[in-house]
Design a protein around this motif. Structure first.
Motif: not given
Lengths: 376, 400, 430
Positions: B283-288
């Motif tokens: 899954i694409p995970l962002g900066a948080n």
């Protein structure tokens, strides 16, 4: 057509070792792809695009390749670079000055850092242009900038960012209430000066963060109509339910990113907006969302009923038009910048990968070669 | 189930036509069907059972979405982020009348979580390494427990046998012994002496073996050490993985499964050599993202598969319905398409001992099938029919 | 079933003109054409929008009369007739008891901290309508308990919070379309709540909460200052501030001032404030005390000022509010006995909690008569809102806002099974 930006204007950063695929020195290049997505819905089989000095000069099935021009054969698809509509990449901590509620002259182009890893990360997923916007938190956050990923700012006053809903409120400065924010906005827009006057004339589009609930979105739409504002609505997963009202107000939409919990509303919203012919693009919301989420959102919308061609338009040409740079980027047409992505398959299929990315005719990203071959 | 061409259709069977049939997808790292509080419970221990937290009355919308996407079975766990998650189960995503019919496999695995952030804060370095040691220690004590209990079992068997023999002997000698005793009593009376009862001395050989201490957690770990239950360890950091692999090398029958594995590339050769599967969350995970996901890369599944590691794809509780979509994302970032399909079907069955029931189309297997109008995991393909246990749950007419 | 008809009714209101298909629509009996008329074909009237009839065993009109076996006709959202002594015609909705829809002056349906502008303590000009969320499920939940009109006020964290807005709990989804234009209400508070977030400046990094008031006397000072400044601003335009005009209207009695005051000392302060304004010659406030739990301790001062009191919901122990005010069960009957106008409120309790109907029952348990309890939840609040010609009683010409009960209203075994708002069946008892 390189506009002068205030930061690092002349340096275009290249993410991988530059190959001979660079046309900024005046050499022309041509790419032939099995399928060329123009960006307005048409797909050219075995299409060729020729570009020189960063600008597209020829597009077509049998486009003549001038003598001496290197022709690159690509066994896959080619499309315009993707465009994300509300980003904070590289500008976290710098893009929201919440001490004052109204920062109308704040220019986000000063917060743009083209070499930041978050910005460079966008290239690997095919995002060549994005709108740098202030984070929600101020009533009027500032003037958004449109930037080429890793390169320069191409438009400095793309939108005036306004939070009409609860997102623009804080507990320790004016306004702390919705009626307070409405009163202040009415004051600013009823006797408009400076950027507000330009917005009221319709010359400066606004980016309206209405907040998440339906009531707040309704208020935002009514606010835009009352003052004759043009622009886009962002920040809510409920925008699809208001499609008819948004169309009547002549506004566009930037849809939020997909997440398993809120995804259903985003997907249904996309289908509803497409049906009502409201122009919409996608807001990735980087860096809190990974760049791959942009195409994942589009894929989820396609899975929910949106047509693949509509999704690609929303990622490219419509988004460019909404950002006010439709004459510069967003489709593969003569005269526009050579911002292209070479894909291994359909651009909207998350199963296809980015093979190469061109910005202004320079190859700024190339996927590591994999020996395993195609994934078909 | 019969598989093949040129089969005779039995009387009364429904004929469904489609282009492609494949086994139903399985999510090896999910939470569909579990009570929400059970999934986030941090107070679980090694003996907590997932079947105690199954909720047959979850909102049908989640179930229907998962089915429409083709996911027919999910492996669930209580305490997905806790240090010892307990014993997991495999559930069917089909609507069930009661709890029993939902459960496909009651005790599918044991679980542990190492180095996971709680409430947004990552555990510190010393706590993390200590946690690995503790897990190895738990497996060790589980092994000792099983040894002790096996010894006890053998001793009990021997003791029972000896008791039986002694009783038989006693039975034989009883009459004679009774006669002798009566004679002695009579003699004593005659001699006016007191008759002293001979004290029966318990034969040392016939002493009952002492019951060893019972401990439910050790009992589960014993099953893990003996290889009966695979141990799913949610772990991300390379240093901890190295420690774990080093520490568990001595347990020859332990079946380890890694979930998460963000930095698993660093130990890919060991994982491939020991045939340890890795459940990846594409899954694409962002900066948080949580701290343990710092190096998260969508290309992980592809790179691990290329290195020869067995790769599975899971949703980590974030929505089993999106798993096929995420699988295509993994494919787009380098995972081989055939390996992706295997990651959703045969590899899951193989890892969790379901090969006899699920994961492939063979006679005798449970009829969890998808009928598609194209190759699975392609963007142009839609799932037309979904069957679970032979019941048609999704068909083109039933979808909106 | 209730929800489908709620949606059904919602759709019907939004697309006009609707017909109530769920109920047999009967043509009202046409009188025979008088014989003196020339031979003209009798005109058959077109069935108008939202026509409805219902039959009730008892109609508690609120005017003192109880009508038995009455047939109520609703036309165009208004009650067109109430005729007792009729038997129920075939197919007409039948209920045991009907009262006017209840009105809650203190329903607390605001959007919490987004509804009060805390940058300064005195904001008389801001209208809470800007922050009302009509999609909030609480409106529908209140409608199910029989409350048809509510007064939405800003959160009581400011000394003077701003204007409240009266709304029906069902209707068009735009605030401006739904608001009722009765008497304008100015909302404020006296007590500990307005100063709760404020703190002294020294020893801490300052934010705009380091200001007065931090005590009750500071709160009272803000009130007096606001009125004094408003009057001064009239003479000296350079001292004008936003909201001065609203305060002057309040002093002139054109605007009702609703002050939340839980405890005795706060109620006293509010009344003394009014009396001071009178002594200074600034004007006479039309004062309503909200959540006046301890009004029973000194009813005399309320009587001499003819202040209206809205009581908060009763609790089992009697302690209500953050200041621990004590509300006795017989407070309402005591105050009514003194000649005061009393309204009851339920602070937005939904079905399953102690609703406004239950509060009326509790007040009756405390000694209030049925008629007085009915008035306290219908006609008295209607008069506070200045909408007595439209709301609060059941007779010809009033808005068709009705609560349908399955037994004697306010009895412990009865509850509201149906609700009509503007003639639309919002909650269907069938």
């Amino acid at each position: 057509m390189h506009t002068n930006a205030l930061l690092l204007a002349s340096l275009a950063f290249v993410a991988s070792a530059p190959t001979s695929a660079s046309s900024s020195e005046g050499d022309a290049l041509a790419i032939r792809a099995e399928k060329l997505h123009v960006g307005d819905g048409t797909v050219i089989e075995n299409g060729i695009v020729v570009f020189e000095a960063g600008v597209i000069t020829e597009v077509g099935k049998g486009a003549p390749v001038p003598k001496g021009v290197v022709l690159i054969e690509h066994a896959g698809h080619l499309s315009a670079g993707l465009i994300a509509l509300r980003e904070h990449a590289g500008a976290v901590g710098e893009s929201n000055d919440s001490t004052r509620a109204v920062m109308d002259e704040a220019d986000l182009s000063y917060a743009y850092r083209p070499n930041h890893s978050e910005v460079q990360g966008l290239l690997a997923e095919g995002i060549t242009t994005f709108v740098l916007a202030p984070r929600p938190g101020s009533l009027v956050g500032g003037l958004c900038a449109v930037a080429k990923t890793g390169s320069e700012v191409i438009s400095r006053r793309a939108y005036l960012s306004i939070c009409t809903g609860a997102n623009g409120l804080t507990s320790n400065r004016f306004p702390t209430s919705l009626q307070g924010s409405q009163a202040e906005l009415e004051r600013r827009f009823s006797w408009p000066r400076g950027v507000f006057a330009t917005a009221v004339k319709g010359e400066l589009p606004v980016m309206l963060d209405g907040g998440s609930s339906r009531t707040e979105v309704q208020h935002a739409i009514a606010f835009a109509r009352r003052h004759g504002l043009k622009g886009i609505l962002v920040g809510s997963t409920r925008l699809g339910e208001m499609a008819a009202k948004i169309r009547a107000a002549g506004l566009g939409v930037a849809l939020s990113s997909y997440s398993p919990s809120t995804g259903r509303r985003v997907v249904e919203g996309a289908v509803a907006l497409a049906e009502m012919q409201v122009p919409f693009g996608f807001a990735l919301g980087s860096p809190n969302n990974h760049p791959a989420n942009l195409r994942l959102t589009a894929a989820a919308c396609i899975r929910g009923g949106l047509k693949s061609g509509e999704a690609l338009k929303a990622l490219t040409s419509t988004a460019a038009r909404l950002a006010g740079v439709g004459d510069k980027v967003g489709s593969i047409q003569v005269g526009l910048a050579a911002d292209m992505v070479l894909w291994s398959g359909e651009p909207t299929d998350p199963g296809s990968r980015v093979m190469a990315v061109y910005v202004d005719g320079d190859e700024v990203f190339r996927a590591e070669d994999d020996e395993n071959g195609d994934d078909k | 189930m019969q598989v093949g061409s040129d089969l005779t259709i039995p009387e009364g069977a429904r004929l469904i036509e489609g282009d492609v049939v494949c086994a139903g997808f399985m999510d090896p790292w999910g939470s569909l069907g579990m009570n929400a509080a059970a999934v986030v419970d941090m107070g679980t221990n090694a003996a907590t059972r997932a079947t105690d937290g199954v909720d047959p009355y979850i909102d049908p919308w989640y179930r229907n979405r998962a089915l429409a996407a083709g996911v027919t079975a999910v492996r669930v766990q209580a305490g997905m982020a806790s240090v010892r998650g307990g014993v997991g189960a495999v559930l069917s995503t089909a609507p069930a009348a009661d709890l029993e019919s939902m459960i496909l496999l009651r005790d599918s695995n044991a679980a542990a979580g190492l180095g996971l952030s709680s409430r947004g804060k990552a555990p510190d370095v010393f706590a993390r390494i200590g946690a690995v040691d503790k897990l190895v220690g738990d497996i060790n004590s589980g092994r000792d427990y099983s040894i002790v209990h096996a010894k006890y079992a053998r001793e009990m068997e021997a003791w029972n046998k000896a008791i039986a023999e002694a009783e038989a002997k006693l039975e034989k000698d009883f009459k004679k012994a009774k006669k002798d005793r009566d004679k002695e009593i009579a003699e004593a009376k005659e001699d006016d002496k007191e008759f002293k009862e001979e004290k029966y001395k318990e034969d040392k050989l016939l002493k009952r073996p002492k019951l060893p201490k019972q401990d439910v957690e050790d009992a589960v770990m014993a099953r893990v050490a003996s290889g009966e239950l695979p141990l799913v360890v949610t772990i991300h950091r390379a240093a901890e993985m190295r420690e774990l692999l080093k520490g568990t090398a001595k347990f020859k029958r332990l079946r380890l499964v890694i979930a998460g594995g963000t930095e698993a590339e660093a130990v890919a050769d060991q994982l491939a050599a020991r045939s340890i599967p890795v459940i990846v969350r594409p899954i694409p995970l962002g900066a948080n993202r949580p701290d343990e996901y710092s190096g998260h890369d969508l290309a992980l599944a592809g790179r691990l598969a290329d290195a020869g590691v067995r790769v599975l794809l899971g949703s980590s509780g974030g929505g089993s319905a999106d798993l096929p979509l995420l699988a295509t994302l993994a494919i787009g970032h380098g995972l081989d398409r055939d390996k992706a399909l295997a990651a959703l079907t045969t590899e899951v069955a193989r890892t969790f001992d379901l090969s006899g029931e699920l994961g492939s189309l063979r006679p005798g297997r449970r009829a969890d099938l998808l009928v598609l109008d194209g190759e699975p995991l392609l963007p142009t393909t839609t799932v037309r029919y979904v069957l679970s246990g032979g019941r048609v749950l999704i068909s083109p007419d039933s979808q909106d | 079933m209730i929800w489908t008809s709620f949606l059904h009714a919602a759709c019907l209101t939004l697309c006009a003109p609707p017909l109530q298909d769920a109920v047999v629509v009967e043509q009202p009996q046409e009188p025979e054409a008088p014989k003196a008329q020339p031979a003209v074909a009798p005109v058959v009237p077109v069935v108008p929008a939202a026509d409805l009839r219902l039959h009730a065993e008892r109609v508690y009109t609120g005017t003192g009369e109880i009508l038995k076996n009455a047939l109520i006709e609703v036309r165009d959202g208004k009650i067109s007739s109430v005729r007792p002594g009729r038997s129920a015609p075939e197919g007409v909705l039948q209920v045991k008891a009907v009262t006017a829809g209840m009105i809650d002056l203190s329903a607390r349906l605001h959007s919490n901290f987004n509804s009060v502008e805390q940058s300064t303590e005195v904001q008389p000009h801001l209208d809470v309508a800007g922050s009302v969320d009509l999609h909030d499920k609480r409106f529908a939940r209140l409608a199910r308990t029989g409350v048809t009109t509510v007064l939405v006020n800003p959160l009581d964290r400011n000394v003077i919070g701003g204007r409240g807005v009266a709304l029906k709990t069902h209707g068009p989804m735009e605030v401006e379309a739904r608001r009722l234009n009765g008497r304008p209400i100015l909302r404020g508070a006296i007590g500990s709540e307005p100063s709760a977030a404020n703190h002294a400046a020294f020893g801490r990094p300052t934010d705009f909460y380091s200001r007065r008031p931090t005590t009750r006397m500071g709160v009272e000072w803000e009130w007096r200052k606001a009125f004094f400044d408003a009057v001064a601003a009239k003479r000296l335009p350079e001292k004008d501030f936003p909201g001065a005009e609203d305060l002057r209207e309040a002093l002139a009695g054109k605007r009702t001032v609703m002050i939340q005051a839980w405890t005795t000392q706060d109620i006293r302060t509010a009344v003394y404030l009014d009396e001071e304004m009178q002594r200074e010659g600034f004007g006479d406030l039309d004062l309503v005390i909200d959540a006046g739990a301890e009004a029973w301790k000194e009813p005399g001062i309320l009587v001499r000022n003819s202040t209206i009191v809205v009581l908060p919901p009763h609790t089992a122990g009697g302690r209500v509010g953050s200041d621990g005010a004590f509300l006795a069960w017989n407070t309402a009957s005591l105050l009514v006995g003194e000649g005061l106008t009393v309204c009851l409120s339920a602070h937005g309790a939904g079905p399953g909690s102690a609703t406004l109907g239950h509060q009326a029952g509790f007040a009756m348990r405390g000694g209030l008569s049925f008629d007085q309890a009915l008035a306290a939840v219908t006609s008295a609040p209607a008069s506070v809102l200045g909408l007595s010609e439209r709301l609060g009683t059941v007779h010809e010409g009033m808005d068709a806002d009705l609560a349908l009960w399955n037994g004697r209203p306010f009895a412990a075994t009865s509850r509201v099974t149906g609700v009509l708002i503007d003639g639309v069946i919002v909650v269907d008892p069938r």
